[in-house]
Design a protein around this motif. Structure first.
Motif, short mmCIF file in Angstrom:
data_model
loop_
_atom_site.label_atom_id
_atom_site.label_comp_id
_atom_site.label_asym_id
_atom_site.label_seq_id
_atom_site.Cartn_x
_atom_site.Cartn_y
_atom_site.Cartn_z
N VAL A 15 0.82 -1.21 0.00
CA VAL A 15 0.00 0.00 0.00
C VAL A 15 0.86 1.27 0.00
O VAL A 15 0.34 2.36 -0.20
CB VAL A 15 -0.98 0.01 1.20
N HIS A 16 2.14 1.11 0.25
CA HIS A 16 3.05 2.26 0.23
C HIS A 16 4.45 1.73 -0.04
O HIS A 16 4.86 0.72 0.55
CB HIS A 16 3.02 2.99 1.58
N ASP A 17 5.16 2.38 -0.94
CA ASP A 17 6.49 1.91 -1.31
C ASP A 17 7.29 3.11 -1.79
O ASP A 17 6.96 3.72 -2.81
CB ASP A 17 6.37 0.86 -2.42
N VAL A 18 8.32 3.47 -1.03
CA VAL A 18 9.08 4.67 -1.37
C VAL A 18 10.55 4.48 -0.99
O VAL A 18 10.86 3.79 -0.01
CB VAL A 18 8.50 5.91 -0.65
N VAL A 19 11.43 5.07 -1.77
CA VAL A 19 12.85 5.12 -1.42
C VAL A 19 13.11 6.47 -0.76
O VAL A 19 12.84 7.53 -1.35
CB VAL A 19 13.74 4.93 -2.66
N VAL A 20 13.60 6.43 0.47
CA VAL A 20 13.94 7.65 1.20
C VAL A 20 15.38 8.00 0.88
O VAL A 20 16.28 7.20 1.13
CB VAL A 20 13.76 7.46 2.72
N PRO A 21 15.63 9.17 0.30
CA PRO A 21 17.00 9.52 -0.08
C PRO A 21 17.95 9.57 1.12
O PRO A 21 17.52 9.72 2.27
CB PRO A 21 16.84 10.91 -0.71
N ALA A 22 19.22 9.47 0.84
CA ALA A 22 20.22 9.65 1.89
C ALA A 22 20.02 10.99 2.58
O ALA A 22 19.72 12.00 1.93
CB ALA A 22 21.63 9.59 1.27
N ARG A 23 20.12 10.99 3.91
CA ARG A 23 20.06 12.18 4.76
C ARG A 23 18.65 12.76 4.93
O ARG A 23 18.49 13.79 5.57
CB ARG A 23 20.98 13.29 4.23
N THR A 203 23.36 6.58 2.70
CA THR A 203 22.76 6.01 1.49
C THR A 203 21.25 5.89 1.64
O THR A 203 20.73 5.96 2.76
CB THR A 203 23.37 4.62 1.20
N PRO A 204 20.51 5.68 0.54
CA PRO A 204 19.05 5.58 0.62
C PRO A 204 18.58 4.30 1.32
O PRO A 204 19.30 3.30 1.39
CB PRO A 204 18.61 5.58 -0.85
N VAL A 205 17.35 4.35 1.82
CA VAL A 205 16.66 3.16 2.32
C VAL A 205 15.27 3.10 1.69
O VAL A 205 14.78 4.11 1.18
CB VAL A 205 16.55 3.16 3.88
N ARG A 206 14.67 1.93 1.72
CA ARG A 206 13.36 1.73 1.12
C ARG A 206 12.34 1.39 2.21
O ARG A 206 12.62 0.60 3.09
CB ARG A 206 13.41 0.62 0.09
N MET A 207 11.18 2.01 2.14
CA MET A 207 10.10 1.78 3.09
C MET A 207 8.93 1.15 2.34
O MET A 207 8.40 1.73 1.38
CB MET A 207 9.65 3.09 3.74
N ILE A 208 8.53 -0.04 2.78
CA ILE A 208 7.44 -0.76 2.14
C ILE A 208 6.38 -1.07 3.20
O ILE A 208 6.69 -1.66 4.24
CB ILE A 208 7.93 -2.08 1.51
N VAL A 209 5.12 -0.69 2.96
CA VAL A 209 4.02 -0.99 3.88
C VAL A 209 3.06 -1.93 3.18
O VAL A 209 2.64 -1.68 2.04
CB VAL A 209 3.30 0.29 4.33
N THR A 210 2.71 -3.02 3.86
CA THR A 210 1.73 -3.97 3.32
C THR A 210 0.54 -4.08 4.25
O THR A 210 0.65 -3.87 5.47
CB THR A 210 2.35 -5.36 3.10
#
Length: 211
Positions: A15-23, A203-210
């Motif tokens: 239901v949500h999927d985003v890459v959060v940029p570094a910093r 570095t970036p991280v990814r946030m995934i909500v199911t």
């Protein structure tokens, strides 16, 4: 058709999927029963993490209640993240990293200056990220409590001393958290470059909500 390895083992619908940029900061509302997966995309990236109850944000994550309830400083699979009212907020249902930190705190411009010298005062820090995200919903500096540091390695020595050392994460490793109530998740994708918590290279991280 290629399979996304970062979705492996997740059930339900994304239901949500985003890459959060570094910093960068990130804020998202996660409903009870939904699962949040945090993906350390490139490895050795600390993810500073706060939780607030969506129904009343005066209720928020409590490191003290969490540590006392489980009788252990480190957060592992099965750890229940508890609020300042002692209620379960989220549960770590899976993690591919052995443990996570809940006592190392968040970097700030002030702590950078104290630890690393006055020339670092202008560097962006986690407290500023938390402020930026929280201000969008009317919370201020007093609402920033002791945070979790996912993927960060803060060992405690026999004499009680602790330090921030090389991380134990690697590219593609994950932690999954199930919401036990409706929560507001606030993240600072740590911008620190003066100690090893990010391998001196945020570095970036990814946030995934199911759901």
């Amino acid at each position: 058709m290629s399979v996304d390895p970062h979705l492996s083992g997740l059930s339900g619908t994304v239901v949500h999927d985003v890459v959060v940029p570094a910093r960068a900061p990130w804020l998202h509302h996660v409903a009870a029963g939904q699962t949040l997966r945090i993906v350390d995309l490139e490895g050795n990236q600390a993810v500073d993490f706060l939780l607030y109850a969506a129904a009343d944000d005066a209720e928020r994550y409590s490191a003290q209640d969490t540590v006392a309830a489980q009788g252990n400083l480190f957060l592992r699979e099965g750890t229940v993240l508890r609020s300042n009212e002692g209620r379960p907020m989220m549960t770590i249902v899976a993690t591919s990293v052995d443990y996570h930190d809940t006592i190392g705190g968040a970097c700030s411009c002030e702590s950078n200056t104290l630890r690393y010298g006055h020339h670092t005062k202008a560097e962006h820090a986690c407290v500023e990220n938390f402020l930026e995200a929280n201000l969008s919903e009317g919370r201020g500096k007093r609402d920033i409590v002791s945070n979790i540091n996912f993927f960060m390695n803060v060992p405690v020595e026999e004499d009680g001393s602790l330090g921030i050392v090389d991380g134990i994460s690697a590219p593609g490793l994950t932690v999954d958290l199930r919401a036990e109530m409706d929560v507001i998740v606030v993240v600072s994708n740590c911008p620190q470059i003066n100690n090893p918590c990010n391998g001196f290279n945020p570095t970036p991280v990814r946030m995934i909500v199911t759901a």
